[in-house]
Structure formats: C-alpha cells, structure tokens
Design an enzyme around this catalytic site. Structure first.
Site, PDB file in Angstrom:
ATOM      1  CB  CYS A 121      -6.687   4.221  10.492  1.00 33.49           C
ATOM      2  SG  CYS A 121      -7.159   4.790   8.849  1.00 33.49           S
ATOM      3  CG  HIS A 262      -7.337   0.180  10.441  1.00 31.37           C
ATOM      4  ND1 HIS A 262      -8.608   0.686  10.293  1.00 31.37           N
ATOM      5  CD2 HIS A 262      -6.567   0.788   9.505  1.00 31.37           C
ATOM      6  CE1 HIS A 262      -8.602   1.573   9.305  1.00 31.37           C
ATOM      7  NE2 HIS A 262      -7.382   1.648   8.813  1.00 31.37           N
ATOM      8  CG  ASN A 292      -9.211   2.400   5.737  1.00 31.47           C
ATOM      9  OD1 ASN A 292      -9.843   2.593   6.783  1.00 31.47           O
ATOM     10  ND2 ASN A 292      -7.948   2.760   5.593  1.00 31.47           N
TER      11      ASN A 292
HETATM   12  N1  COA Z   1      -5.001   0.526 -10.151  1.00 26.90           N
HETATM   13  C1  COA Z   1      -3.980   0.058 -10.886  1.00 26.90           C
HETATM   14  N2  COA Z   1      -2.691   0.345 -10.634  1.00 26.90           N
HETATM   15  C2  COA Z   1      -2.438   1.135  -9.601  1.00 26.90           C
HETATM   16  C3  COA Z   1      -3.446   1.668  -8.784  1.00 26.90           C
HETATM   17  C4  COA Z   1      -4.769   1.331  -9.112  1.00 26.90           C
HETATM   18  N3  COA Z   1      -5.810   1.783  -8.387  1.00 26.90           N
HETATM   19  N4  COA Z   1      -2.893   2.413  -7.827  1.00 26.90           N
HETATM   20  C5  COA Z   1      -1.572   2.353  -8.022  1.00 26.90           C
HETATM   21  N5  COA Z   1      -1.297   1.600  -9.089  1.00 26.90           N
HETATM   22  C6  COA Z   1       0.002   1.281  -9.661  1.00 26.90           C
HETATM   23  C7  COA Z   1       1.052   2.274  -9.263  1.00 26.90           C
HETATM   24  O1  COA Z   1       1.014   3.409 -10.087  1.00 26.90           O
HETATM   25  C8  COA Z   1       2.317   1.470  -9.432  1.00 26.90           C
HETATM   26  O2  COA Z   1       2.681   1.455 -10.787  1.00 26.90           O
HETATM   27  P1  COA Z   1       4.222   1.651 -11.196  1.00 26.90           P
HETATM   28  O3  COA Z   1       4.930   0.473 -10.588  1.00 26.90           O
HETATM   29  O4  COA Z   1       4.148   1.650 -12.672  1.00 26.90           O
HETATM   30  O5  COA Z   1       4.616   2.950 -10.579  1.00 26.90           O
HETATM   31  C9  COA Z   1       1.877   0.047  -9.049  1.00 26.90           C
HETATM   32  O6  COA Z   1       0.447   0.030  -9.153  1.00 26.90           O
HETATM   33  C10 COA Z   1       2.274  -0.329  -7.653  1.00 26.90           C
HETATM   34  O7  COA Z   1       1.983   0.786  -6.815  1.00 26.90           O
HETATM   35  P2  COA Z   1       2.230   0.733  -5.290  1.00 26.90           P
HETATM   36  O8  COA Z   1       1.887   2.038  -4.664  1.00 26.90           O
HETATM   37  O9  COA Z   1       3.585   0.150  -5.038  1.00 26.90           O
HETATM   38  O10 COA Z   1       1.143  -0.327  -4.890  1.00 26.90           O
HETATM   39  P3  COA Z   1       1.039  -1.075  -3.538  1.00 26.90           P
HETATM   40  O11 COA Z   1       1.203  -2.500  -3.763  1.00 26.90           O
HETATM   41  O12 COA Z   1       1.864  -0.425  -2.465  1.00 26.90           O
HETATM   42  O13 COA Z   1      -0.477  -0.805  -3.163  1.00 26.90           O
HETATM   43  C11 COA Z   1      -1.763   0.602  -1.711  1.00 26.90           C
HETATM   44  C12 COA Z   1      -0.950   0.505  -3.004  1.00 26.90           C
HETATM   45  C13 COA Z   1      -2.266   2.008  -1.524  1.00 26.90           C
HETATM   46  C14 COA Z   1      -2.918  -0.364  -1.818  1.00 26.90           C
HETATM   47  C15 COA Z   1      -0.852   0.186  -0.542  1.00 26.90           C
HETATM   48  O14 COA Z   1       0.346   0.891  -0.619  1.00 26.90           O
HETATM   49  C16 COA Z   1      -1.450   0.411   0.810  1.00 26.90           C
HETATM   50  O15 COA Z   1      -2.358  -0.296   1.218  1.00 26.90           O
HETATM   51  N6  COA Z   1      -0.899   1.342   1.577  1.00 26.90           N
HETATM   52  C17 COA Z   1      -1.186   1.520   2.997  1.00 26.90           C
HETATM   53  C18 COA Z   1      -2.607   1.877   3.317  1.00 26.90           C
HETATM   54  C19 COA Z   1      -2.729   2.036   4.799  1.00 26.90           C
HETATM   55  O16 COA Z   1      -2.370   1.170   5.573  1.00 26.90           O
HETATM   56  N7  COA Z   1      -3.177   3.163   5.247  1.00 26.90           N
HETATM   57  C20 COA Z   1      -3.077   3.399   6.677  1.00 26.90           C
HETATM   58  C21 COA Z   1      -4.288   3.585   7.317  1.00 26.90           C
HETATM   59  S1  COA Z   1      -5.418   4.570   6.454  1.00 26.90           S
END
Ligand code: COA
Length: 338
Positions: A121, A262, A292
C-alpha cells in the site's frame, strides 16, 4: 515555498499529467452480504467503503496500460518520449517479466526502460520518490509512475475479514523536471520494518512456499491480514509521519491544501487528519467508491480531485501511506499543473 534543502537541486520532479482506469464491474456491500456473514451497516461504519470495482477484462498490466493511455490521451503525451516506467504493484501479471515491460509494449513507449516496485500500500509513494530521484539527477525527462493492483486475484472471497476491503484499479502520473523549485516533489520520509511481515502477507507462491497442491489446499495463495494489529500500526504510522513531514518543512495546518492518504479505512484517514490539525474536508477521500486499491489509491485521488477542479497549482499536499511489510511514508509536494 522552496526549502533550503531544495535549493541544492537544479530541478524538482513535477507531476505534469495524470490518468486512471477503473473497471466497469461494481461490487456493492450487498454483494458481500450474500457471500459472507456481514452487512452494509458494519462495512460502512467500520471502513467507510460502499463499493469497489472488479476487473473482468484483463490483468494488472492491462489496467496499468489503460491508466497510462488515459494520461497520454488527456495530456497529449508522445509515448515514445517516455524514458522510464515504474509500476508499483503486489499483483504483477507474473513473477517475470516485470509488469513495466508489458506496459511498455502495450502503450508503445518504444524508448523506455522500466521495472516493478513492491511496497504494497506504500508502493506508489516509494515509486514516486524513486521516479523523482531519476528526474532530479538530470538524466531523465519523462518518468511514468503507475500504481496498479488487481486485488481480486489474491482475495479469499470466503474471508469476511478481508474480502470486502479491497478493489481493482490503476492510476498513473508523469514526472518531468522543472526549474521552478516552488512546485513539485519537495521532501519525503519513507520507512520499512520487516518485523510486521506476519500481520499482512500472502504466504504462498514465492520461493519460501512455492506452489504445491498443499499450499493451495491450505489457502496460502490469498491475502492474510491481522486487521486489529495493522489498524493500530497504520493509525500511528500515518499520523506520526504526516506530522513529522509538516514539522520538518515548517508547514502549519493552514499551509496544507490536502492530505492525500492511502485509502485503507476511513477511520485511519480521519485520525491522520485530526493529528495534523486539519479539517476532515482537507483529506482526499474516495474509499467509499473504490475500497482499498493498494498501490492505486493515492494517484486515483490526485487524478479525481484534479479533474474535478478541486486541485490547483500551488496547493501543498501531504501524501501518506501505510502497508504490508510494514512499509510507510509521507511525501510533501506542491501541485504544479494549472
Ligand atoms: N462483517 C461483520 N463483522 C465483522 C466483519 C465483517 N466483514 N469482519 C470482522 N467482523 C467482526 C469481528 O469478527 C469482530 O467480532 P468479535 O468482536 O465478535 O470478535 C468485530 O467485527 C470487530 O472486529 P475487528 O477486527 O476488531 O474490527 P475492526 O474495527 O478492527 O475493523 C478492519 C476491521 C479490517 C476494517 C480494520 O481492522 C482495518 O481497517 N484494519 C487495517 C487495514 C489497513 O490499514 N491495512 C493496511 C494497508 S492494506
């Protein structure tokens, strides 16, 4: 304003042309409701994404070449004058030859050499800095920098944690030398830290785990992300480095026309803008439409905002990214197209 550091250079690398390619096929959040356990409300509130694109008519080099053709057509560039092509991508057509070679042939850049650059990224920022160096050295006059990724080819569409985050796209900028040191690429801070390698990677297919029936059965040929860890690191990495480049160049929040971040998560973008002391409206955003797109996000923002008339010559921009590796960085440039 030129800094003391700029004055030792004879030329700045200026972005003089932009182009983009977006596949026609749109996958909205309701599409993902049908294939994994998720819902539109969760996706929008946790990521800011509403739609993303999927390429059904070619590989990464085709998307990259279409973005380059768009640039060439819109700015009347003769492809035979292009000296160098740098393609930032993690989804090359093949290990070799480089995607840049395939693009070179497709766009008729008969006199160019080129190479691919892998920084996930942060790929566009690393490629922009590399291209700027080639221009500042005085040897090259036209360097084409492309960010292109066909993420749909490395996504596990059964993994709700990752499948809905990514999209396919390509976008390109042309760098040319300018003697006006008030415009162009002015400063950069770039980093990598391989201790983050297991938080975001594709384990299979390379020399560590060459493809076998087992690697396919184990699902090693698709992207894995520990979202929580990457989120924490990305917020810190992008915000810290954006503030650092502002301080290094004596830029106040009023001096910055736009943060060009990004597009991985709207919450990361908002946190970065907040730390820089700039209002949300000064952060370029199109994650809602495209998700993304890895190396393509930043040039896509530049191209769209320029074409919408929102980007003016003299605007100071802080570009910032964080990605797999980990890789992260920031580039300060002043927009130089009328
Ligand atoms: N739909 C519904 N629920 C979902 C889900 C989806 N698509 N994906 C995850 N969940 C759930 C999880 O299982 C978790 O449930 P739990 O609390 O029962 O375990 C809950 O939602 C929260 O999960 P979490 O991983 O803490 O969510 P988050 O708020 O961190 O969001 C991302 C997840 C991936 C969107 C976020 O972590 C993110 O953007 N990460 C960084 C991405 C990035 O910057 N990448 C770098 C460059 S590529």
């Amino acid at each position: 304003m030129a800094t003391s550091k700029d004055k030792i250079r004879n030329y700045n690398a200026n972005i003089t042309a932009v182009g983009m390619y977006l596949p026609e096929k749109v996958l909205d959040n309701h599409y993902f409701e049908k294939i994994v356990d998720t819902n539109d409300e969760w996706i929008v509130s946790r990521t800011g994404i509403r739609e993303r694109r999927k390429e059904e008519n070619g590989a990464t080099s085709d998307m990259a070449a279409r973005a380059a053709d768009d640039l060439i057509k819109n700015h009347n560039i003769n492809p035979e004058e292009i000296d160098v092509i740098i393609v930032a991508t993690v989804t090359p057509d093949m290990f070799f030859p480089a995607t840049a070679c395939l693009v070179q042939e497709k766009i008729g850049a008969k006199n160019a050499w080129g190479f691919d650059l892998s920084a996930a990224c942060s790929g566009f920022l690393f490629a922009l800095k590399t291209g700027a160096g080639l221009i500042e050295g005085g040897t090259y006059k036209k360097v084409l920098v492309i960010g292109a990724d066909k993420m749909s080819t490395i996504i596990n569409y059964k993994d709700r944690n990752t499948c809905l985050l990514f999209g396919d796209a390509a976008s390109a900028v042309l760098l040319e030398p300018t003697e006006d040191l008030n415009i162009g690429v002015k400063d950069s801070i770039l980093h990598c830290d391989g201790s983050g390698k297991e938080s975001l990677y594709m384990k299979g297919g390379g020399s560590l785990n060459p493809p076998t029936h087992e690697t396919v059965d184990q699902g090693l040929h698709t992207l894995y992300q520990d979202g929580k860890t990457v989120f924490k690191e990305a917020v810190k990495g992008m915000a810290d480095i954006s503030v650092e480049i502002m301080q290094k160049n004596n830029l106040s929040s009023d001096d910055v026309a736009y943060l060009v971040p990004h597009q991985a998560n709207l919450r990361i973008i908002d946190a970065t803008a907040n730390r820089m002391g700039i209002p949300k409206e000064k952060a370029m955003v199109n994650i809602d439409k495209y998700g993304n797109t890895t190396a393509a996000t930043i040039p896509l923002c530049l191209t769209e905002y320029y074409r919408d008339g929102k980007l003016k010559k003299g605007d100071n921009l802080v570009l910032a990214a964080f990605g797999a590796g980990f890789t992260w960085g920031s580039i300060y440039l002043t927009w130089g197209i009328d």
